[in-house]
Design a protein around this motif. Structure first.
Motif, mmCIF file in Angstrom:
data_model
loop_
_atom_site.group_PDB
_atom_site.id
_atom_site.type_symbol
_atom_site.label_atom_id
_atom_site.label_comp_id
_atom_site.label_asym_id
_atom_site.label_seq_id
_atom_site.Cartn_x
_atom_site.Cartn_y
_atom_site.Cartn_z
ATOM 1 N N GLN A 1 7.128 4.306 4.048
ATOM 2 C CA GLN A 1 5.855 4.051 3.365
ATOM 3 C C GLN A 1 5.971 2.868 2.400
ATOM 4 O O GLN A 1 5.085 2.013 2.337
ATOM 5 C CB GLN A 1 5.420 5.314 2.610
ATOM 6 N N PHE A 2 7.087 2.822 1.673
ATOM 7 C CA PHE A 2 7.310 1.722 0.736
ATOM 8 C C PHE A 2 7.393 0.388 1.474
ATOM 9 O O PHE A 2 6.775 -0.613 1.073
ATOM 10 C CB PHE A 2 8.585 1.991 -0.066
ATOM 11 N N HIS B 1 9.325 8.233 2.619
ATOM 12 C CA HIS B 1 8.982 7.386 1.463
ATOM 13 C C HIS B 1 9.497 5.962 1.639
ATOM 14 O O HIS B 1 8.832 5.000 1.207
ATOM 15 C CB HIS B 1 9.556 8.012 0.185
ATOM 16 N N ALA C 1 6.152 -0.306 4.451
ATOM 17 C CA ALA C 1 4.854 -0.637 5.029
ATOM 18 C C ALA C 1 3.908 -1.197 3.976
ATOM 19 O O ALA C 1 3.150 -2.144 4.230
ATOM 20 C CB ALA C 1 4.246 0.607 5.683
ATOM 21 N N ARG C 2 3.921 -0.627 2.770
ATOM 22 C CA ARG C 2 3.073 -1.140 1.694
ATOM 23 C C ARG C 2 3.450 -2.578 1.341
ATOM 24 O O ARG C 2 2.572 -3.422 1.114
ATOM 25 C CB ARG C 2 3.201 -0.250 0.466
ATOM 26 N N ILE C 3 4.744 -2.833 1.286
ATOM 27 C CA ILE C 3 5.186 -4.200 0.969
ATOM 28 C C ILE C 3 4.709 -5.167 2.053
ATOM 29 O O ILE C 3 4.180 -6.253 1.759
ATOM 30 C CB ILE C 3 6.716 -4.243 0.815
ATOM 31 N N VAL D 1 2.164 -4.835 4.260
ATOM 32 C CA VAL D 1 0.707 -4.991 4.248
ATOM 33 C C VAL D 1 0.242 -5.780 3.037
ATOM 34 O O VAL D 1 -0.667 -6.618 3.114
ATOM 35 C CB VAL D 1 0.023 -3.609 4.310
ATOM 36 N N SER D 2 0.850 -5.523 1.872
ATOM 37 C CA SER D 2 0.459 -6.250 0.663
ATOM 38 C C SER D 2 0.737 -7.740 0.809
ATOM 39 O O SER D 2 -0.050 -8.584 0.358
ATOM 40 C CB SER D 2 1.201 -5.688 -0.544
ATOM 41 N N LYS D 3 1.849 -8.087 1.464
ATOM 42 C CA LYS D 3 2.149 -9.510 1.692
ATOM 43 C C LYS D 3 1.084 -10.142 2.591
ATOM 44 O O LYS D 3 0.615 -11.262 2.349
ATOM 45 C CB LYS D 3 3.524 -9.659 2.316
#
Length: 241
Positions: free
Chosen positions: A69-70, A66, A72-74, A76-78
């Motif tokens: 994943q958290f 987790h 990686a999301r941050i 990619v979102s940036k």
């Protein structure tokens, strides 16, 4: 016997030996009991510790998953946010989309038009070949016609056409074909005549003393004699030659 056993047991040497044996048996029994207790305790501790280890390991894996994943999301979102905010990128993306759409439309339309032109050209070529073949057949049929006339037998009017059956015009083993067309019934009757039969018929009709040449046999007066040989029969109101 009891007195003897008691007297023997009370002997110092026998008594010492018996006590020694008894102590050894008691020590063995106690050692086995203690070993069994140690083994059971070891297995119980092993099961408990292994269960605790597996639970902790699974929890650590879940937490790490987790967390990654958290993160990686941050990340990619940036990146996506920066790309969305980049006006130049958006302009290039829109231009590329328009160009690709126009190119695909041109490419597939061009292929479709070329396919249509190819099909139309093939169709024209097939039609031209068919027409040429039919024209050749008609010209050959017209060239092979040597006589055409309208005759009347009883009340039936018919059109008679005499032509050569093959391309061996004025050569040995010639044959002729007589076509009789009846307009009332729109039927055509065809008769094939060999050279020998034609010659015999015309020589008898013209009362020739010798062998007729083709020039003499192809005269209109001679060919009319062939039409006179036609016979008509009416079957149920239908004329048949």
């Amino acid at each position: 016997s009891k007195v003897v056993r008691a007297s023997i047991v009370m002997l110092p040497d026998v008594n010492a030996m018996m006590w020694k044996e008894a102590k050894q048996i008691a020590i063995n029994v106690e050692a086995k009991r203690v070993c069994a207790q140690i083994r059971l305790a070891t297995l119980a501790r092993k099961i408990l510790k292994r269960t605790e280890y597996l639970v902790a390991k699974h929890a650590a894996i879940i937490v790490a998953k987790h967390v990654r994943q958290f993160l990686a999301r941050i990340f990619v979102s940036k990146i996506l946010q920066a790309m969305r905010e980049d006006e130049e990128y958006q302009r290039r993306w829109r231009c590329a989309k328009v160009v690709q759409t126009a190119w695909r439309r041109f490419f597939w339309r061009n292929r479709f038009v070329l396919h249509q032109e190819r099909r139309i050209e093939e169709k024209k070529q097939n039609i031209a070949a068919t027409r040429a073949k039919l024209r050749e057949i008609r010209e050959r049929e017209r060239a092979s016609v040597v006589f055409r006339d309208v005759i009347r037998i009883d009340s039936t009017i018919a059109t008679v056409t005499i032509s050569f059956r093959d391309e061996t015009y004025l050569q040995d083993e010639n044959s002729m074909m007589i076509k009789v067309y009846v307009p009332t019934t729109m039927e055509t009757f065809t008769f094939n005549l060999e050279e020998k039969a034609i010659r015999e018929c015309l020589e008898k009709a013209l009362l020739s003393q010798g062998r007729l040449s083709w020039d003499e046999m192809l005269k209109e007066s001679a060919l009319k004699e062939l039409t006179k040989r036609l016979m008509l029969r009416v079957v149920r109101g239908r004329p048949i030659f």
